[in-house]
Structures are given as C-alpha cells and as structure tokens.
Design a protein around this motif. Structure first.
Motif, short mmCIF file in Angstrom:
data_model
loop_
_atom_site.label_atom_id
_atom_site.label_comp_id
_atom_site.label_asym_id
_atom_site.label_seq_id
_atom_site.Cartn_x
_atom_site.Cartn_y
_atom_site.Cartn_z
N UNK A 100 0.81 -1.22 0.00
CA UNK A 100 0.00 0.00 0.00
C UNK A 100 0.84 1.28 0.00
N UNK A 101 2.17 1.16 0.12
CA UNK A 101 3.07 2.31 0.05
C UNK A 101 3.46 2.67 -1.38
N UNK A 102 3.03 1.88 -2.34
CA UNK A 102 3.51 2.03 -3.72
C UNK A 102 3.34 3.45 -4.26
N UNK A 103 2.17 4.03 -4.14
CA UNK A 103 1.93 5.37 -4.69
C UNK A 103 2.85 6.41 -4.05
N UNK A 104 2.99 6.35 -2.74
CA UNK A 104 3.87 7.31 -2.05
C UNK A 104 5.32 7.11 -2.45
N UNK A 105 5.75 5.87 -2.61
CA UNK A 105 7.13 5.59 -3.01
C UNK A 105 7.41 6.20 -4.37
N UNK A 106 6.48 6.06 -5.29
CA UNK A 106 6.66 6.64 -6.62
C UNK A 106 6.75 8.16 -6.52
N UNK A 107 5.86 8.78 -5.76
CA UNK A 107 5.87 10.24 -5.63
C UNK A 107 7.16 10.74 -4.99
N UNK A 108 7.61 10.06 -3.95
CA UNK A 108 8.85 10.46 -3.28
C UNK A 108 10.03 10.29 -4.22
N UNK A 109 10.05 9.20 -4.98
CA UNK A 109 11.14 8.97 -5.95
C UNK A 109 11.17 10.09 -6.99
N UNK A 110 9.99 10.50 -7.46
CA UNK A 110 9.93 11.61 -8.43
C UNK A 110 10.49 12.89 -7.81
N UNK A 111 10.09 13.19 -6.59
CA UNK A 111 10.55 14.40 -5.93
C UNK A 111 12.06 14.37 -5.72
N UNK A 112 12.58 13.25 -5.24
CA UNK A 112 14.03 13.13 -5.03
C UNK A 112 14.75 13.29 -6.36
N UNK A 113 14.22 12.69 -7.42
CA UNK A 113 14.81 12.82 -8.74
C UNK A 113 14.86 14.26 -9.22
N UNK A 114 13.85 15.05 -8.84
CA UNK A 114 13.83 16.47 -9.19
C UNK A 114 14.80 17.28 -8.33
N UNK A 115 15.06 16.80 -7.10
CA UNK A 115 15.89 17.55 -6.16
C UNK A 115 17.39 17.35 -6.36
N UNK A 116 17.76 16.22 -6.94
CA UNK A 116 19.18 15.91 -7.07
C UNK A 116 19.43 14.98 -8.24
#
Length: 174
Positions: A15-31
């Motif tokens: 059930x964490x899948x959606x949040x993991x994808x969103x966090x990965x996108x944000x981290x990818x944008x940050x660095x």
C-alpha cells in the motif's frame, strides 16, 4: 539529528507504492545523485505493489521506508540476486528527500540495513555505487566501513549530459 524528529523506520508494504513513486519523483527532481531503479516513476502502481509484496515476503531482500507524520520521506534497500554464485551479495540503496539530508537519518537507515543483512546469515558482502561528486554519501559509507573498490569512469551521466565518475564501494559483513 534524526532523534530530533519523530521518524518511524519500517518495512515497505504494497500500500506504500503510490507514495514511493511520488517520493522517488521528488528526489529525482531535487538531485541528480539518485540513480533510477525499479521503484522509479515509470513503473505502473499495480506492478510496484506486487514487487513490494514479494520483497516483504522475502528472507533475503529488504526495503525500508522512513516515515514522518504519515509521509514517506526516504527509503533504503538491500537486494540480492537469485543467481546462486552471487546470492551472498546485497546491493545497498538509500535515498532521502533533501529536507532530511544531514540530520543522521541516512546513518540510521544504513545501520538498520547492515544489522538486517548480518542477521540473514546469507548475505556476506554489501556493495553499492555512488557518484564520486556525492561527497556526503561517500563520507557516510566510509563511516560505516565501506571501502572503494573501483572508480567507474563515465559510470553515469548528469542532468546536463556531462559524464560522471561512479565509485563501487563494498563492505564484508561476516
């Protein structure tokens, strides 16, 4: 330090899948330090949910999430191969939202990964790759006894197309 904020470290669940994808996108944008992996933004949620269930049920793979106020702020993983000759090697990956850099959370996550890996009785070597320009991460890994085995020239490319050197680091844990 990580003790100053209320962080929960736990195994990732389907059930964490959606949040993991969103966090990965944000981290990818940050660095540009983040290396895209199978938890990346292009994986369909239902496939990631299946993969998270498989990892959760595995005795030689682990995906941890760091949670603050019910929001995932980072993750840490150890992955092994199904191939018998290299199944003793755990590949380490850690990523955090930029707001959580420099407070000790990376150390907490790495320590959890190392403890778990030792307890498996199967993993004997941990290894990782890290961009040579990511001095903060290299310092963290060295603090925990990881040593550089090789420099991979042009091991990654930056957001602007330039080539970046990548270090292969490892630690024997038995």
């Amino acid at each position: 330090m990580a003790e100053d904020i209320d962080v929960t470290i736990r195994e990732a669940l389907p059930e964490d899948a959606s949040q993991i994808v969103e966090v990965s996108k944000t981290i990818g944008d940050q660095t540009e330090f983040l290396v895209a992996d199978e938890y990346g933004e292009n994986m369909p949620i239902h496939l990631l949910e299946n993969q998270l269930e498989t990892i959760h049920d595995s005795d030689n793979q682990l995906l941890l999430v760091a949670v603050v106020e019910e929001q995932i702020v980072g993750s840490a993983s150890v992955r092994t191969s199904e191939e018998k000759r290299v199944s003793h090697i755990g590949e380490v990956g850690i990523s955090l939202l930029k707001d959580y850099w420099g407070i000790g959370l990376g150390s907490v996550l790495l320590e959890e990964l190392m403890d778990w890996s030792q307890q498996t009785g199967k993993i004997r070597r941990l290894e990782l790759t890290v961009q040579k320009q990511n001095e903060r991460a290299i310092h963290l890994y060295e603090k925990f006894g990881f040593q550089t085995e090789a420099v991979m020239t042009r091991g990654a490319s930056g957001d602007d197309g330039r080539f970046l050197d990548v270090l292969l680091m490892s630690k024997m844990i038995d």
